[in-house]
Design a protein around this motif. Structure first.
Motif, mmCIF file in Angstrom:
data_model
loop_
_atom_site.group_PDB
_atom_site.id
_atom_site.type_symbol
_atom_site.label_atom_id
_atom_site.label_comp_id
_atom_site.label_asym_id
_atom_site.label_seq_id
_atom_site.Cartn_x
_atom_site.Cartn_y
_atom_site.Cartn_z
ATOM 1 N N THR A 1 0.804 -1.227 0.000
ATOM 2 C CA THR A 1 0.000 0.000 0.000
ATOM 3 C C THR A 1 0.837 1.278 0.000
ATOM 4 O O THR A 1 0.281 2.371 -0.050
ATOM 5 C CB THR A 1 -0.958 0.027 1.217
ATOM 6 O OG1 THR A 1 -0.181 -0.100 2.421
ATOM 7 C CG2 THR A 1 -1.974 -1.098 1.152
ATOM 8 N N HIS A 2 2.187 1.124 0.017
ATOM 9 C CA HIS A 2 3.014 2.350 0.007
ATOM 10 C C HIS A 2 4.457 2.026 -0.374
ATOM 11 O O HIS A 2 5.205 1.450 0.416
ATOM 12 C CB HIS A 2 2.975 3.016 1.390
ATOM 13 C CG HIS A 2 3.709 4.318 1.449
ATOM 14 N ND1 HIS A 2 3.169 5.506 1.010
ATOM 15 C CD2 HIS A 2 4.956 4.628 1.871
ATOM 16 C CE1 HIS A 2 4.029 6.487 1.181
ATOM 17 N NE2 HIS A 2 5.142 5.981 1.703
ATOM 18 N N ILE A 3 4.836 2.393 -1.586
ATOM 19 C CA ILE A 3 6.212 2.136 -2.040
ATOM 20 C C ILE A 3 6.651 3.252 -2.984
ATOM 21 O O ILE A 3 5.898 3.650 -3.876
ATOM 22 C CB ILE A 3 6.333 0.731 -2.706
ATOM 23 C CG1 ILE A 3 7.719 0.551 -3.322
ATOM 24 C CG2 ILE A 3 5.221 0.440 -3.702
ATOM 25 C CD1 ILE A 3 8.063 -0.883 -3.715
ATOM 26 N N HIS A 4 7.867 3.759 -2.759
ATOM 27 C CA HIS A 4 8.430 4.801 -3.633
ATOM 28 C C HIS A 4 9.243 4.105 -4.724
ATOM 29 O O HIS A 4 10.404 3.734 -4.502
ATOM 30 C CB HIS A 4 9.326 5.752 -2.845
ATOM 31 C CG HIS A 4 8.599 6.521 -1.784
ATOM 32 N ND1 HIS A 4 8.197 7.830 -1.956
ATOM 33 C CD2 HIS A 4 8.182 6.157 -0.546
ATOM 34 C CE1 HIS A 4 7.569 8.241 -0.857
ATOM 35 N NE2 HIS A 4 7.545 7.245 0.019
ATOM 36 N N ALA A 5 8.634 3.941 -5.903
ATOM 37 C CA ALA A 5 9.339 3.273 -7.009
ATOM 38 C C ALA A 5 10.650 3.988 -7.320
ATOM 39 O O ALA A 5 11.662 3.365 -7.635
ATOM 40 C CB ALA A 5 8.443 3.248 -8.245
ATOM 41 N N THR B 1 5.897 -1.328 2.121
ATOM 42 C CA THR B 1 7.351 -1.480 2.263
ATOM 43 C C THR B 1 8.028 -0.127 2.459
ATOM 44 O O THR B 1 9.103 -0.043 3.034
ATOM 45 C CB THR B 1 7.955 -2.145 1.017
ATOM 46 O OG1 THR B 1 7.630 -1.339 -0.129
ATOM 47 C CG2 THR B 1 7.423 -3.556 0.829
ATOM 48 N N ASP B 2 7.422 0.947 1.916
ATOM 49 C CA ASP B 2 8.012 2.291 1.951
ATOM 50 C C ASP B 2 9.470 2.297 1.494
ATOM 51 O O ASP B 2 10.296 3.018 2.064
ATOM 52 C CB ASP B 2 7.887 2.933 3.341
ATOM 53 C CG ASP B 2 8.168 4.438 3.319
ATOM 54 O OD1 ASP B 2 7.982 5.056 2.252
ATOM 55 O OD2 ASP B 2 8.586 4.986 4.355
ATOM 56 N N VAL B 3 9.784 1.494 0.479
ATOM 57 C CA VAL B 3 11.124 1.617 -0.135
ATOM 58 C C VAL B 3 11.339 3.084 -0.475
ATOM 59 O O VAL B 3 10.435 3.728 -1.003
ATOM 60 C CB VAL B 3 11.176 0.750 -1.431
ATOM 61 C CG1 VAL B 3 12.347 1.137 -2.310
ATOM 62 C CG2 VAL B 3 11.209 -0.731 -1.057
ATOM 63 N N SER C 1 -0.596 10.028 0.643
ATOM 64 C CA SER C 1 0.350 10.992 1.205
ATOM 65 C C SER C 1 1.007 10.355 2.427
ATOM 66 O O SER C 1 0.849 9.155 2.667
ATOM 67 C CB SER C 1 -0.386 12.287 1.575
ATOM 68 O OG SER C 1 0.532 13.303 1.899
ATOM 69 N N HIS C 2 1.781 11.160 3.158
ATOM 70 C CA HIS C 2 2.367 10.715 4.422
ATOM 71 C C HIS C 2 1.720 11.501 5.556
ATOM 72 O O HIS C 2 1.366 12.667 5.374
ATOM 73 C CB HIS C 2 3.864 11.021 4.460
ATOM 74 C CG HIS C 2 4.661 10.317 3.402
ATOM 75 N ND1 HIS C 2 4.876 10.839 2.149
ATOM 76 C CD2 HIS C 2 5.318 9.123 3.429
ATOM 77 C CE1 HIS C 2 5.623 9.996 1.445
ATOM 78 N NE2 HIS C 2 5.904 8.951 2.196
ATOM 79 N N ILE C 3 1.630 10.874 6.729
ATOM 80 C CA ILE C 3 1.098 11.605 7.885
ATOM 81 C C ILE C 3 1.763 11.127 9.173
ATOM 82 O O ILE C 3 2.045 9.928 9.337
ATOM 83 C CB ILE C 3 -0.447 11.448 7.975
ATOM 84 C CG1 ILE C 3 -1.040 12.548 8.871
ATOM 85 C CG2 ILE C 3 -0.858 10.071 8.478
ATOM 86 C CD1 ILE C 3 -2.549 12.698 8.734
ATOM 87 N N ALA D 1 0.449 7.086 4.642
ATOM 88 C CA ALA D 1 1.519 6.240 5.163
ATOM 89 C C ALA D 1 1.890 6.653 6.585
ATOM 90 O O ALA D 1 1.872 7.837 6.922
ATOM 91 C CB ALA D 1 2.750 6.344 4.272
ATOM 92 N N HIS D 2 2.171 5.643 7.394
ATOM 93 C CA HIS D 2 2.750 5.765 8.739
ATOM 94 C C HIS D 2 1.720 6.022 9.843
ATOM 95 O O HIS D 2 1.225 5.090 10.435
ATOM 96 C CB HIS D 2 3.888 6.792 8.769
ATOM 97 C CG HIS D 2 4.925 6.519 7.728
ATOM 98 N ND1 HIS D 2 5.665 5.365 7.719
ATOM 99 C CD2 HIS D 2 5.306 7.228 6.615
ATOM 100 C CE1 HIS D 2 6.483 5.372 6.677
ATOM 101 N NE2 HIS D 2 6.278 6.487 5.979
ATOM 102 N N GLY D 3 1.445 7.280 10.171
ATOM 103 C CA GLY D 3 0.489 7.556 11.256
ATOM 104 C C GLY D 3 0.967 7.089 12.612
ATOM 105 O O GLY D 3 0.143 6.827 13.510
HETATM 106 ZN ZN ZN Z 1 6.843 6.979 1.975
#
Ligand code: ZN
Ligand code: GUN
Length: 380
Positions: free
Chosen positions: A7-11, A255-257, A165-167, A204-206
């Protein structure tokens, strides 16, 4: 088993995955991330990195990925094309950021960001890829002006699009957001004010959200992406997943690569279990997540977080066939099966010990996408 949902990865950050894990978030972004992301105006470089990340994630069982690209529209469109070519289900986001004081050359004006987001959405939708869709992507509230946040909320609403987004990733970031948006109650309030929390939003995160903020998530239908590798690697915090689930907020794994060093969702599963155990060490009343629960988060939970559970996430009749054929005892693989085991034990072994050597085939929407078939552009 069902395919996994990242649900969250920076290609765009895949090129330096596994390195650069020695700084906290804000310094990490300025030192490593923004200089690398600025290279994606070079489409040849973008093609190389994006091909690798799509192949690597598919091989590791990610049938659906929610990608951040960079601020560059054409490279972001290329990521969509590559995901489509390899048959991965994907949301692709052109990153928006008009507030970045540290790295001057990696920033857009508000107008550029808005216009290029509209061009990105129109051109990607125009391709009519069956499994690849655009997602409106403000990098995070602190990297966007209020005017841009408002426009992005409106664009998503008018086109009924996903938002990512990120939070609330680190306490340092929380402090900054408080300074930048003094009239808002909380980080969540800032996002809500600009219509960025919807039932098609994934944040992402929280890690540091309050109970009140989690209630706002529940009420708006927005979801969280839990990225434990990143949270540990950048020393950001530890999300209490049990608390999020108690609030009935939708949650998937990411994964948030390259904040997270592994592109494999199996790693995200393990780090989720480890983090939950650390919380139990700190508080014996904390109820540790089970591997069955985390398996669910990596599959159905992810599809719910992305509002795609009508299409994927499990084998319910009517959904697309997104599946992995796993051989727990694959020859040359990482698992020794000493005795005959039941399916629960086999699943537990695979989640804890398995890797891509065990993932023999991957299917997305009924099409076999792993092993890869060679491109057929060499017809005589
Ligand atoms: Zn991220
Ligand atoms: N916050 C804003 N941008 C980023 C990013 O690229 N990675 C992480 N982990 N957090 C962010």
């Amino acid at each position: 088993m069902p395919g996994m949902v990242d649900t969250h990865i920076h290609a765009s950050q895949y090129s330096y995955a596994g390195t650069a894990l020695d700084l906290p978030l804000l310094q990490w972004l300025n030192t490593y991330t923004f200089p690398v992301e600025s290279h994606f105006k070079d489409l040849e470089f973008a093609h190389r990195v994006y091909t690798r990340v799509v192949k690597r994630t598919l091989m590791n069982g990610t049938t659906t990925a929610c990608y951040f690209a960079t601020i560059h529209t054409d490279a972001s469109l290329l990521l969509g094309q590559i995901a489509n070519d390899f048959g991965q289900r994907a949301l692709v986001g052109k990153v928006c950021m008009d507030r970045n004081n540290a790295v001057k050359h990696y920033k857009e004006t508000r107008q550029e960001s808005e216009e290029e987001t509209c061009r990105f959405i129109a051109e990607l939708l125009n391709k009519k890829y069956p499994l690849v869709k655009p997602v409106v992507t403000p990098r995070s509230a602190r990297f966007c002006s209020e005017a841009l946040l408002g426009q992005l909320g409106t664009i998503a609403k008018n086109n009924n699009l996903h938002i990512q987004s990120h939070i609330s990733e680190t306490t340092g970031e929380l402090k900054l957001v408080k300074e930048l948006f003094p009239e808002s109650e909380s980080y969540t309030d800032v996002c809500n004010k600009y219509n960025l929390l919807t039932d098609k939003t994934v944040m992402a995160h929280g890690c540091h959200l309050s109970d009140e903020e989690l209630i706002q998530f529940r009420e708006t239908g927005a979801s969280l992406s839990h990225c434990p590798n990143s949270n540990i690697s950048l020393c950001s915090g530890m999300l209490n997943v049990r608390k999020v689930l108690r609030h009935k907020v939708k949650l998937g794994l990411g994964t948030d690569v390259a904040g997270g060093y592994s592109a494999s969702m199996l790693d995200a599963v393990r780090k989720t279990l480890d983090t939950s155990k650390v919380l139990t060490i700190q508080d014996p009343d904390h109820r540790t997540l089970t591997f069955e629960e985390v398996f669910r988060l990596a599959t159905l939970g992810g599809s719910q977080a992305l509002s795609m559970d009508d299409q994927t996430g499990n084998f319910e009749v009517g959904k697309d066939f997104d599946a992995l054929r796993v051989n727990v005892a694959a020859p040359g693989g990482p698992i020794d099966l000493i005795q005959c085991e039941g399916p629960e034990i086999l699943l537990e072994k695979f989640l804890n010990l398995g890797d891509d050597r065990n993932i023999v085939e991957v299917y997305v929407a009924g099409r076999k996408v792993v092993p890869f078939t060679e491109p057929t552009d060499t017809v005589e």
